[in-house]
Design a protein around this motif. Sequence first.
Motif, mmCIF file in Angstrom:
data_model
loop_
_atom_site.group_PDB
_atom_site.id
_atom_site.type_symbol
_atom_site.label_atom_id
_atom_site.label_comp_id
_atom_site.label_asym_id
_atom_site.label_seq_id
_atom_site.Cartn_x
_atom_site.Cartn_y
_atom_site.Cartn_z
ATOM 1 N N UNK A 90 0.810 -1.222 0.000
ATOM 2 C CA UNK A 90 0.000 0.000 0.000
ATOM 3 C C UNK A 90 0.842 1.270 0.000
ATOM 4 N N UNK A 91 1.873 1.429 0.882
ATOM 5 C CA UNK A 91 2.634 2.691 0.882
ATOM 6 C C UNK A 91 3.256 3.018 -0.469
ATOM 7 N N UNK A 92 3.637 2.002 -1.225
ATOM 8 C CA UNK A 92 4.262 2.262 -2.522
ATOM 9 C C UNK A 92 3.232 2.453 -3.623
ATOM 10 N N UNK A 93 2.156 1.693 -3.564
ATOM 11 C CA UNK A 93 1.180 1.726 -4.647
ATOM 12 C C UNK A 93 0.195 2.889 -4.528
ATOM 13 N N UNK A 94 -0.183 3.261 -3.306
ATOM 14 C CA UNK A 94 -1.138 4.352 -3.083
ATOM 15 C C UNK A 94 -0.553 5.337 -2.074
ATOM 16 N N UNK A 95 0.534 6.012 -2.420
ATOM 17 C CA UNK A 95 1.223 6.843 -1.422
ATOM 18 C C UNK A 95 0.384 7.994 -0.887
ATOM 19 N N UNK A 96 -0.438 8.648 -1.726
ATOM 20 C CA UNK A 96 -1.230 9.783 -1.248
ATOM 21 C C UNK A 96 -2.278 9.325 -0.235
ATOM 22 N N UNK A 97 -3.021 8.270 -0.561
ATOM 23 C CA UNK A 97 -4.064 7.808 0.354
ATOM 24 C C UNK A 97 -3.451 7.214 1.620
ATOM 25 N N UNK A 98 -2.343 6.515 1.477
ATOM 26 C CA UNK A 98 -1.662 5.985 2.660
ATOM 27 C C UNK A 98 -1.215 7.128 3.572
ATOM 28 N N UNK A 99 -0.667 8.174 2.985
ATOM 29 C CA UNK A 99 -0.224 9.337 3.759
ATOM 30 C C UNK A 99 -1.414 10.010 4.436
ATOM 31 N N UNK A 100 -2.497 10.228 3.685
ATOM 32 C CA UNK A 100 -3.660 10.923 4.245
ATOM 33 C C UNK A 100 -4.292 10.139 5.386
ATOM 34 N N UNK A 101 -4.433 8.827 5.221
ATOM 35 C CA UNK A 101 -5.059 8.028 6.275
ATOM 36 C C UNK A 101 -4.137 7.892 7.484
ATOM 37 N N UNK A 102 -2.832 7.844 7.256
ATOM 38 C CA UNK A 102 -1.891 7.779 8.372
ATOM 39 C C UNK A 102 -1.901 9.074 9.177
ATOM 40 N N UNK A 103 -2.017 10.215 8.477
ATOM 41 C CA UNK A 103 -1.974 11.517 9.131
ATOM 42 C C UNK A 103 -3.320 11.942 9.699
ATOM 43 N N UNK A 104 -4.408 11.599 9.007
ATOM 44 C CA UNK A 104 -5.705 12.187 9.348
ATOM 45 C C UNK A 104 -6.798 11.161 9.643
ATOM 46 N N UNK A 105 -6.495 9.877 9.594
ATOM 47 C CA UNK A 105 -7.502 8.865 9.890
ATOM 48 C C UNK A 105 -8.070 8.217 8.637
#
Length: 530
Positions: A90-105
Amino acid sequence: MATSVPAAGSWEAQAPLLLRAAVLAVAWCAARALAEWAWLRPRRLGRALRAQGLRGTAYRPLAGDAPLADRLAREARSRPPLPPGCHAVVPRALPLFHHAMSEHGKTSVTWSGPVPKVTIAEPELVRQVLSNKFGHFEKVGFGQLQRLLHSGVSTHEGDKWARHRRIIKPAFHLDKLKRMLPVFASCCTDLVSRWEGLAAGGGEPSHEVDVWPEMQRLTGDVISRAAFGSSYLEGRRIFELQEEQVKLAMLVANKIHIPGYIMLPTRINRRMKRIAREIEGILRGIIAKREGAMRAGDDLLGLLLESNMEHSRGDGSGGGMSTEDVIGECKLFYFAGMETTSVLLTWTMIVLSMHPEWQDRAREEVLRVIGGAGTTPDYDGLSRLKIVTMVLYEVLRLYSPLPAVHRRTYKPMELGGVRYPAGVVLVLPLLCIHHDRDAWGPDADEFRPERFAEGVARASGDRQPAFFSFGGGPRTCVGQSFALLEAKMGLAMILRSFAFELSPSYSHAPISVPLLKPEHGAQVTLRKLP
């Protein structure tokens, strides 16, 4: 000669003033519309979402999160490839969504240009969105860009979607699919023979093959023959053109939020339009020949035309499809039927190379249930391949061909305690959900096909079902059975002829473009079995 001067109150005297006033009025309206689209409306929607406790990235006029997405993608690709056997993609394939969910839920806000996107990663809420019980969600299209690729049932809404789905569904009935199995087997035999020829030509017991283009060629052959039968060679040309069209579409995908961009006469846009015209011309000729024949045929196009004629005769179900509609569905056959199955078979061979114990178990089952190379798999044999089916489902979970789907609210809608205004895009990150430990347990990133021993509904144990590789609700993929039969046939015939392992040149680097593909190819070493 005396020159006459217009009277102060005459039309001739007022015309320049009126013209200037009209120009100013048009400019003011255009500026107001631009401000509403690029600033006022996004700010209004953002405030409405934040007021209900949703967090996410800040809106940046026009660009939205495009710069952030580009930076995260570059960072993800600059890291070393994942180690073999690692399925935490997931972190490599969907970096934006992984970042957003990690930071904001899990329920977080990102921006596609001026449009807010809210990720919905709770399985129960995903089911509600896909079921569209109250009709408040619509599919998110990409306008002219999507029409250049396809304009089939997957993009339609309302009555048109219902009519197309009703006409298409009979073509994918199980009895019809069973009659296509010889086509599947013939294409797979050609693939196996070609690989055997590579081994014989090299004079070595094993040889390296990049299975990604090989699987594209296989599924392109299958869909060309299964869709167009005797017009196979024309179908092959469509396949080649569609493949180029997809590559070009990805080059402009990040710019489509700019109004009118696809209409600009850029080199890529002009080429895409030429490809679309050529594809439509070929399809129009094939369809015309079929409609003029006494019998439509048993391929997908023939079955589609037969069903369409029945509905067009006025059986009370709302009429049939136009030639343009049929062309759109044929283009969808390629886009969905070829690309998704080739991705599934490619990742399956990669994963089984990483887990040779499951490769051995699947091969033993194929030899026991179907037999050796001298027998052609039939439907009864394929339906008894339990281990093969478990493997395919687990690969679909870990490497979902379509990592995310999108829906738009076109009227206010409450979901999970949040009231979404009209104009919000809901992103269902299927790949993230398939790797979510809350949904699948602490081993969510591990390859464990035994999860599916009791079927899809029980795969996540006592937790809520969280498997969405074929969508859900009334828009569940109509070609699901076609894809699974094709994948079972291909995998079974490869397993009984070859053992395979990862080549030293393989780099495990999944990337979403937009399907989940191996960025640097899928090199495996094949060893012909006695």
